[in-house]
Scaffold this motif. Sequence first.
Motif, PDB file in Angstrom:
ATOM      1  N   LEU A  44       0.821  -1.214   0.000  1.00 17.54           N
ATOM      2  CA  LEU A  44       0.000   0.000   0.000  1.00 17.54           C
ATOM      3  C   LEU A  44       0.854   1.262   0.000  1.00 17.54           C
ATOM      4  O   LEU A  44       0.537   2.241  -0.679  1.00 17.54           O
ATOM      5  CB  LEU A  44      -0.968   0.007   1.177  1.00 17.54           C
ATOM      6  CG  LEU A  44      -2.098  -1.014   1.098  1.00 17.54           C
ATOM      7  CD1 LEU A  44      -2.961  -0.952   2.356  1.00 17.54           C
ATOM      8  CD2 LEU A  44      -2.949  -0.797  -0.134  1.00 17.54           C
ATOM      9  N   ARG A  45       1.956   1.245   0.748  1.00 17.67           N
ATOM     10  CA  ARG A  45       2.869   2.392   0.771  1.00 17.67           C
ATOM     11  C   ARG A  45       3.463   2.608  -0.624  1.00 17.67           C
ATOM     12  O   ARG A  45       3.515   3.724  -1.131  1.00 17.67           O
ATOM     13  CB  ARG A  45       3.975   2.149   1.788  1.00 17.67           C
ATOM     14  CG  ARG A  45       4.953   3.292   1.925  1.00 17.67           C
ATOM     15  CD  ARG A  45       6.103   2.927   2.849  1.00 17.67           C
ATOM     16  NE  ARG A  45       5.670   2.480   4.155  1.00 17.67           N
ATOM     17  CZ  ARG A  45       5.587   3.260   5.226  1.00 17.67           C
ATOM     18  NH1 ARG A  45       5.884   4.547   5.130  1.00 17.67           N
ATOM     19  NH2 ARG A  45       5.216   2.761   6.380  1.00 17.67           N
ATOM     20  N   TRP A 103       0.760   3.888  -3.040  1.00 22.21           N
ATOM     21  CA  TRP A 103       0.440   5.290  -2.788  1.00 22.21           C
ATOM     22  C   TRP A 103       1.509   6.192  -3.395  1.00 22.21           C
ATOM     23  O   TRP A 103       1.193   7.198  -4.041  1.00 22.21           O
ATOM     24  CB  TRP A 103       0.313   5.540  -1.283  1.00 22.21           C
ATOM     25  CG  TRP A 103       0.162   6.988  -0.948  1.00 22.21           C
ATOM     26  CD1 TRP A 103      -0.923   7.773  -1.187  1.00 22.21           C
ATOM     27  CD2 TRP A 103       1.153   7.828  -0.359  1.00 22.21           C
ATOM     28  NE1 TRP A 103      -0.666   9.064  -0.762  1.00 22.21           N
ATOM     29  CE2 TRP A 103       0.594   9.119  -0.245  1.00 22.21           C
ATOM     30  CE3 TRP A 103       2.446   7.607   0.102  1.00 22.21           C
ATOM     31  CZ2 TRP A 103       1.289  10.185   0.301  1.00 22.21           C
ATOM     32  CZ3 TRP A 103       3.137   8.681   0.653  1.00 22.21           C
ATOM     33  CH2 TRP A 103       2.561   9.944   0.741  1.00 22.21           C
ATOM     34  N   MET A 104       2.785   5.821  -3.216  1.00 19.92           N
ATOM     35  CA  MET A 104       3.868   6.629  -3.792  1.00 19.92           C
ATOM     36  C   MET A 104       3.806   6.606  -5.316  1.00 19.92           C
ATOM     37  O   MET A 104       4.023   7.630  -5.966  1.00 19.92           O
ATOM     38  CB  MET A 104       5.226   6.148  -3.284  1.00 19.92           C
ATOM     39  CG  MET A 104       5.438   6.469  -1.831  1.00 19.92           C
ATOM     40  SD  MET A 104       7.070   6.011  -1.284  1.00 19.92           S
ATOM     41  CE  MET A 104       6.926   6.422   0.460  1.00 19.92           C
ATOM     42  N   GLN A 116       1.094   6.269  -7.121  1.00 22.45           N
ATOM     43  CA  GLN A 116      -0.037   7.126  -7.494  1.00 22.45           C
ATOM     44  C   GLN A 116       0.339   8.606  -7.414  1.00 22.45           C
ATOM     45  O   GLN A 116      -0.002   9.399  -8.292  1.00 22.45           O
ATOM     46  CB  GLN A 116      -1.224   6.830  -6.592  1.00 22.45           C
ATOM     47  CG  GLN A 116      -2.435   7.687  -6.861  1.00 22.45           C
ATOM     48  CD  GLN A 116      -2.846   8.486  -5.631  1.00 22.45           C
ATOM     49  OE1 GLN A 116      -2.883   7.950  -4.534  1.00 22.45           O
ATOM     50  NE2 GLN A 116      -3.146   9.739  -5.812  1.00 22.45           N
ATOM     51  N   GLU A 117       1.074   8.985  -6.388  1.00 17.59           N
ATOM     52  CA  GLU A 117       1.513  10.374  -6.247  1.00 17.59           C
ATOM     53  C   GLU A 117       2.420  10.786  -7.409  1.00 17.59           C
ATOM     54  O   GLU A 117       2.282  11.877  -7.955  1.00 17.59           O
ATOM     55  CB  GLU A 117       2.252  10.567  -4.913  1.00 17.59           C
ATOM     56  CG  GLU A 117       1.341  10.588  -3.713  1.00 17.59           C
ATOM     57  CD  GLU A 117       0.467  11.831  -3.650  1.00 17.59           C
ATOM     58  OE1 GLU A 117       0.951  12.937  -3.986  1.00 17.59           O
ATOM     59  OE2 GLU A 117      -0.708  11.702  -3.259  1.00 17.59           O
ATOM     60  N   SER A 120       0.367  11.085 -10.616  1.00 22.72           N
ATOM     61  CA  SER A 120      -0.474  12.287 -10.604  1.00 22.72           C
ATOM     62  C   SER A 120       0.347  13.532 -10.910  1.00 22.72           C
ATOM     63  O   SER A 120      -0.075  14.407 -11.662  1.00 22.72           O
ATOM     64  CB  SER A 120      -1.156  12.452  -9.245  1.00 22.72           C
ATOM     65  OG  SER A 120      -2.069  11.412  -9.029  1.00 22.72           O
ATOM     66  N   VAL A 177       6.853  12.164   0.607  1.00 25.02           N
ATOM     67  CA  VAL A 177       6.433  12.276  -0.793  1.00 25.02           C
ATOM     68  C   VAL A 177       6.997  13.544  -1.438  1.00 25.02           C
ATOM     69  O   VAL A 177       7.332  13.549  -2.624  1.00 25.02           O
ATOM     70  CB  VAL A 177       4.899  12.166  -0.949  1.00 25.02           C
ATOM     71  CG1 VAL A 177       4.193  13.417  -0.498  1.00 25.02           C
ATOM     72  CG2 VAL A 177       4.529  11.794  -2.359  1.00 25.02           C
TER      73      VAL A 177
END
Length: 111
Positions: free
Chosen positions: A33-34, A37-38, A40-41, A44, A84
Amino acid sequence: MPDKCDALVKASPSFITRPRITITYCTQCQWLLRAAWMAQELLSTFRDDLGEVALRPGTGGVFVIEFDGEVIWERVRDGGFPDVKVLKQRVRDKLDPGRDLGHVDRVGREG
């Protein structure tokens, strides 16, 4: 029937030459998950500049982020997980050093 996205990919040779980010994470530590998430960041923020962000499962506490094969973050070497903001700055520094990341570059600055 092909859609508009298929036509854009075929018409864009830069798709092949854009950089690849690889995030290798430890499955034993449950860091998927970590890592996601990174990823996805990064997607984006750099959506038009990256060719791929890949998640690669590993073991033994590994957490490594590579930009076109060059390590830009390693959990043990760099003392934990990247904030991030720091990660985005490191990717930007490889991708386009003159690029302004907006609020990411200004958070915590005085003036």
